[in-house]
Design a protein around this motif. Structure first.
Motif, short mmCIF file in Angstrom:
data_model
loop_
_atom_site.label_atom_id
_atom_site.label_comp_id
_atom_site.label_asym_id
_atom_site.label_seq_id
_atom_site.Cartn_x
_atom_site.Cartn_y
_atom_site.Cartn_z
N SER A 140 11.40 1.19 -12.18
CA SER A 140 10.88 2.32 -11.40
C SER A 140 9.46 2.68 -11.83
CB SER A 140 11.80 3.53 -11.53
OG SER A 140 11.95 3.91 -12.88
N GLY A 141 9.10 2.50 -13.10
CA GLY A 141 7.75 2.81 -13.56
C GLY A 141 6.70 1.90 -12.94
N ALA A 142 7.13 0.75 -12.44
CA ALA A 142 6.22 -0.20 -11.78
C ALA A 142 6.25 -0.06 -10.27
CB ALA A 142 6.58 -1.63 -12.18
N GLY A 143 7.05 0.89 -9.78
CA GLY A 143 7.10 1.11 -8.34
C GLY A 143 8.28 0.48 -7.63
N GLN A 144 9.22 -0.11 -8.37
CA GLN A 144 10.40 -0.68 -7.72
C GLN A 144 11.27 0.47 -7.22
OE1 GLN A 144 12.90 -3.27 -10.11
NE2 GLN A 144 14.06 -3.94 -8.33
N THR A 145 11.58 0.44 -5.92
CA THR A 145 12.40 1.51 -5.34
C THR A 145 13.75 1.00 -4.84
OG1 THR A 145 11.32 1.24 -3.18
CG2 THR A 145 10.42 2.93 -4.67
N VAL A 146 13.87 -0.29 -4.58
CA VAL A 146 15.15 -0.90 -4.22
C VAL A 146 15.49 -1.87 -5.34
CG1 VAL A 146 16.42 -2.30 -2.54
CG2 VAL A 146 14.72 -0.65 -1.74
N PHE A 147 16.60 -1.66 -5.98
CA PHE A 147 16.95 -2.45 -7.16
C PHE A 147 17.78 -3.67 -6.79
CE2 PHE A 147 15.27 1.43 -8.65
CZ PHE A 147 14.48 1.03 -9.71
N HIS A 148 17.13 -4.51 -5.98
CA HIS A 148 17.57 -5.85 -5.59
C HIS A 148 16.28 -6.66 -5.68
CE1 HIS A 148 20.13 -8.50 -2.76
NE2 HIS A 148 18.98 -9.17 -2.92
N ALA A 149 16.27 -7.69 -6.49
CA ALA A 149 15.04 -8.45 -6.71
C ALA A 149 14.37 -8.80 -5.38
CB ALA A 149 15.35 -9.73 -7.48
N HIS A 150 13.05 -8.63 -5.33
CA HIS A 150 12.32 -8.98 -4.12
C HIS A 150 10.85 -9.23 -4.44
CE1 HIS A 150 12.19 -4.57 -4.45
NE2 HIS A 150 11.05 -4.59 -3.76
N ALA A 151 10.30 -10.19 -3.72
CA ALA A 151 8.88 -10.52 -3.84
C ALA A 151 8.16 -9.96 -2.62
CB ALA A 151 8.69 -12.03 -3.90
N HIS A 152 7.05 -9.28 -2.85
CA HIS A 152 6.17 -8.83 -1.78
C HIS A 152 5.14 -9.94 -1.55
CE1 HIS A 152 7.24 -4.44 -2.03
NE2 HIS A 152 7.61 -4.83 -3.24
N VAL A 153 4.99 -10.40 -0.33
CA VAL A 153 3.94 -11.33 0.04
C VAL A 153 2.90 -10.51 0.81
CG1 VAL A 153 3.33 -13.44 1.28
CG2 VAL A 153 5.58 -13.24 0.16
N LEU A 154 1.71 -10.39 0.24
CA LEU A 154 0.66 -9.55 0.80
C LEU A 154 -0.57 -10.40 1.11
CD1 LEU A 154 1.13 -6.99 -2.02
CD2 LEU A 154 1.47 -6.41 0.37
N GLY A 155 -1.14 -10.19 2.29
CA GLY A 155 -2.36 -10.92 2.66
C GLY A 155 -2.96 -10.34 3.92
N GLY A 156 -4.05 -10.96 4.34
CA GLY A 156 -4.70 -10.53 5.57
C GLY A 156 -5.81 -9.53 5.37
N ARG A 157 -6.10 -9.21 4.13
CA ARG A 157 -7.24 -8.34 3.80
C ARG A 157 -7.66 -8.67 2.39
NH1 ARG A 157 -5.82 -4.52 0.06
NH2 ARG A 157 -3.71 -3.67 0.07
N GLY A 158 -8.83 -8.20 1.98
CA GLY A 158 -9.28 -8.40 0.61
C GLY A 158 -8.32 -7.73 -0.35
N LEU A 159 -7.92 -8.44 -1.38
CA LEU A 159 -6.98 -7.90 -2.38
C LEU A 159 -7.68 -7.88 -3.72
CD1 LEU A 159 -3.84 -9.89 -1.18
CD2 LEU A 159 -4.26 -7.45 -0.84
N GLN A 160 -8.17 -6.71 -4.09
CA GLN A 160 -8.92 -6.57 -5.34
C GLN A 160 -7.97 -6.60 -6.54
OE1 GLN A 160 -10.70 -2.73 -4.81
NE2 GLN A 160 -8.89 -1.63 -5.48
N TRP A 161 -8.55 -6.87 -7.71
CA TRP A 161 -7.79 -6.80 -8.96
C TRP A 161 -8.57 -5.93 -9.91
CZ3 TRP A 161 -2.94 -7.86 -9.63
CH2 TRP A 161 -2.42 -7.78 -10.90
N PRO A 162 -8.01 -4.97 -10.60
CA PRO A 162 -6.58 -4.66 -10.51
C PRO A 162 -6.27 -3.90 -9.22
CG PRO A 162 -7.65 -3.13 -12.02
CD PRO A 162 -8.70 -4.14 -11.59
N PRO A 163 -4.99 -4.01 -8.78
CA PRO A 163 -4.61 -3.33 -7.55
C PRO A 163 -4.63 -1.82 -7.71
CG PRO A 163 -2.69 -4.27 -8.63
CD PRO A 163 -3.88 -4.70 -9.42
N GLY A 164 -4.67 -1.13 -6.58
CA GLY A 164 -4.56 0.32 -6.64
C GLY A 164 -5.78 1.07 -6.25
#
Length: 119
Positions: free
Chosen positions: A95-119
């Motif tokens: 939960s401290g990392a933002g997990q809200t559904v406790f079933h393993a899942h990968a987010h695939v994100l794209g289609g815009r510039g993705l800076q690092w670090p995120p946020g």
């Protein structure tokens, strides 16, 4: 028990069809569907059909299934036409990392510039 469907798990209910989702890919072991609150033009979740609480639990219990999820994340990126420009695969664990559904899942994100670090 790890792997067994959980009656109170939203993603287990998506796997069984009890809760609708916009599925973009499905294999014998995974389901990929659009995030209902997208954070990028392409935002697809890839989940194992078997229930594991988070990415660490999934990797410890079933390395092959973990590989299936990552392979499907790459297939989603190609299908969604973001693979050539770059995309991000994110597993929020706890939960401290933002997990809200406790079933393993990968987010695939794209289609815009993705800076690092995120946020």
């Amino acid at each position: 028990m790890a792997g067994e469907p959980q009656a109170d798990c939203l993603f287990c209910k998506i796997v069984t069809g009890e809760v609708p989702a916009t599925v973009v890919r499905e294999t014998e072991t995974t389901v990929a569907f659009r995030d209902i609150n997208p954070q990028a033009p392409t935002h697809v979740l890839v989940i194992p059909k078997a229930h594991h609480a988070d990415a660490a639990a999934l990797a410890a219990a079933d390395p092959q299934l973990t590989a299936d999820v990552l392979r499907e994340a790459g297939e989603v990126a190609a299908q969604e036409k973001v693979a050539d420009h770059g995309y991000r695969i994110v597993f929020n664990t706890g939960s401290g990392a933002g997990q809200t559904v406790f079933h393993a899942h990968a987010h695939v994100l794209g289609g815009r510039g993705l800076q690092w670090p995120p946020g």
